[in-house]
Scaffold this motif. Structure first.
Motif, PDB file in Angstrom:
ATOM      1  N   GLU A  18       0.855  -1.185   0.000  1.00 34.68           N
ATOM      2  CA  GLU A  18       0.000   0.000   0.000  1.00 34.68           C
ATOM      3  C   GLU A  18       0.891   1.234   0.000  1.00 34.68           C
ATOM      4  N   ALA A  19       0.570   2.170  -0.856  1.00 31.78           N
ATOM      5  CA  ALA A  19       1.336   3.422  -0.892  1.00 31.78           C
ATOM      6  C   ALA A  19       0.869   4.319   0.253  1.00 31.78           C
ATOM      7  N   PHE A  30       4.133   9.932  11.134  1.00 34.93           N
ATOM      8  CA  PHE A  30       2.891   9.202  10.907  1.00 34.93           C
ATOM      9  C   PHE A  30       2.832   8.778   9.443  1.00 34.93           C
ATOM     10  N   ALA A  31       1.966   7.797   9.168  1.00 34.41           N
ATOM     11  CA  ALA A  31       1.701   7.403   7.787  1.00 34.41           C
ATOM     12  C   ALA A  31       0.211   7.532   7.531  1.00 34.41           C
ATOM     13  N   THR A 109       6.061   6.179   0.441  1.00 31.36           N
ATOM     14  CA  THR A 109       6.699   4.863   0.442  1.00 31.36           C
ATOM     15  C   THR A 109       5.624   3.798   0.336  1.00 31.36           C
ATOM     16  N   GLU A 110       6.059   2.562   0.214  1.00 32.53           N
ATOM     17  CA  GLU A 110       5.112   1.446   0.164  1.00 32.53           C
ATOM     18  C   GLU A 110       5.283   0.618   1.421  1.00 32.53           C
ATOM     19  N   ILE A 111       4.185   0.198   2.000  1.00 28.50           N
ATOM     20  CA  ILE A 111       4.274  -0.710   3.152  1.00 28.50           C
ATOM     21  C   ILE A 111       3.630  -2.031   2.747  1.00 28.50           C
ATOM     22  N   ALA A 133       2.822   0.139  11.167  1.00 34.11           N
ATOM     23  CA  ALA A 133       3.613  -0.372  10.038  1.00 34.11           C
ATOM     24  C   ALA A 133       5.086  -0.275  10.375  1.00 34.11           C
ATOM     25  N   TYR A 134       5.867  -1.194   9.798  1.00 31.79           N
ATOM     26  CA  TYR A 134       7.319  -1.087   9.883  1.00 31.79           C
ATOM     27  C   TYR A 134       7.800  -0.335   8.668  1.00 31.79           C
TER      28      TYR A 134
END
Lengths: 176, 156
Positions: A18-19, A30-31, A109-111, A133-134
């Motif tokens: 997921e972007a 935060f994301a 980024t992508e997780i 998320a990492y």
């Protein structure tokens, strides 16, 4: 008793990636899902923001108009209980009438996975975050776009706006 | 290993928290982790100091030293990872500890009548009386107070 050795971080869950947009508020990272953000603007470009008169939801002080919709501007510092700093950017969310004041966009980024919050967490964070998320050896909370304002908050803010509008029209009528 | 042999004896992990030693049932303990990075983010849960990552899992850290030693835990301590039981679910949970652990086998004796509810009994090891911790009772005994990031109602 044996001490376990240091180990690299690994994710046991493989999911569709997921972007996300990584952003900071008061130096906290935060994301947020990239597809939940419609637009990112500088606060300097928000000259048309209107002040909203209400004392119930202190994290909301302004509204902005985008595409004929009114967005409530949420100060992320106040929302997360962080020390208030001067925000420089606003994230205008998609599909929800919320714009969020933040300090800085770090990057996209992508997780590969979002881990559920441990059951130990029982506070407001359960509404704030979709999970954790990492990202490069760092655990980052993934913000829930719907966690900024509840349905009740929207109702109260809409009510405050309607009240302000009726006051304005009344004042206009008296002046005539 | 230390402690006396007894048919009612069970294994316990002795941990140092502040100036005192406490015991936890060994069957609940999964590992003693090194002083790995504590990840912190805004949240309002009482006693939760953050999370650590162990074996690919995110493990919440409860700063129980506020209750047991009357102070916040210093940085870079070891973590004892143990299971916390929920209704039909157990979750690995970490508590910061000071220094080494010891595994003992000893019979448990009743706790004192005026002990807090998170003390489930006591062990007599040599001359020392060591209280046995009930992790679930301990981490739910904390009063709701602001932590480093949180406030009672930061969303107002």
């Amino acid at each position: 008793m044996k001490i376990a050795a240091q180990e690299p971080i690994k994710s046991r869950r493989i999911r569709r990636s997921e972007a996300v947009i990584l952003f900071t508020v008061a130096n906290q990272l935060f994301a947020i899902a990239a597809d939940s953000v419609q637009e990112i603007r500088s606060t300097d470009s928000l000259g048309a923001a209107l002040e909203i008169e209400q004392q119930e939801i202190l994290k909301v002080r302004h509204t902005i108009e985008r595409n004929h919709r009114t967005y409530f501007v949420v100060n992320a510092c106040a929302h997360f209980g962080l020390r208030v700093v001067r925000p420089t950017l606003v994230l205008i969310l998609r599909q929800i009438r919320v714009a969020v004041l933040v300090d800085k966009i770090e990057r996209m980024t992508e997780i590969s996975a979002i881990h559920a919050l441990p059951r130990a967490f029982i506070g407001a964070e359960c509404q704030w975050y979709r999970g954790l998320a990492y990202v490069e050896d760092q655990v980052i909370p993934v913000v829930s776009p719907t966690g900024f304002l509840t349905a009740n908050d929207f109702q109260r803010l809409d009510g405050a706006m309607a009240e302000a509008a009726s006051h304005q029209s009344l004042e206009g009528a008296i002046q005539i | 290993m230390s402690g006396s042999d007894n048919t009612n004896a069970k294994s316990y992990v002795l941990v140092q928290i502040g100036d005192r030693r406490f015991a936890m049932s060994a069957v609940t303990v999964s590992e003693l982790a090194p002083p790995v990075r504590l990840h912190q983010f805004p949240q309002t849960s009482p006693l939760v100091a953050g999370v650590i990552v162990r074996r690919g899992r995110i493990v919440p850290v409860y700063d129980v030293s506020r209750i047991l030693a009357g102070k916040n835990s210093p940085a870079h301590r070891f973590y004892l990872v143990a299971s916390r039981e929920f209704d039909s679910f157990s979750e690995p949970s970490a508590i910061p500890i000071d220094g080494e652990c010891e595994l003992v086998t000893a019979p448990i004796q009743p706790s004192d009548a005026n002990s807090p509810n998170y003390i489930s009994g006591r062990l007599t090891i040599g001359e020392e009386n060591i209280e046995v911790l009930d992790l679930n009772a301990l981490v739910t005994s904390a009063p709701a107070e602001p932590n480093e990031f949180g406030y009672a109602d930061p969303r107002g």
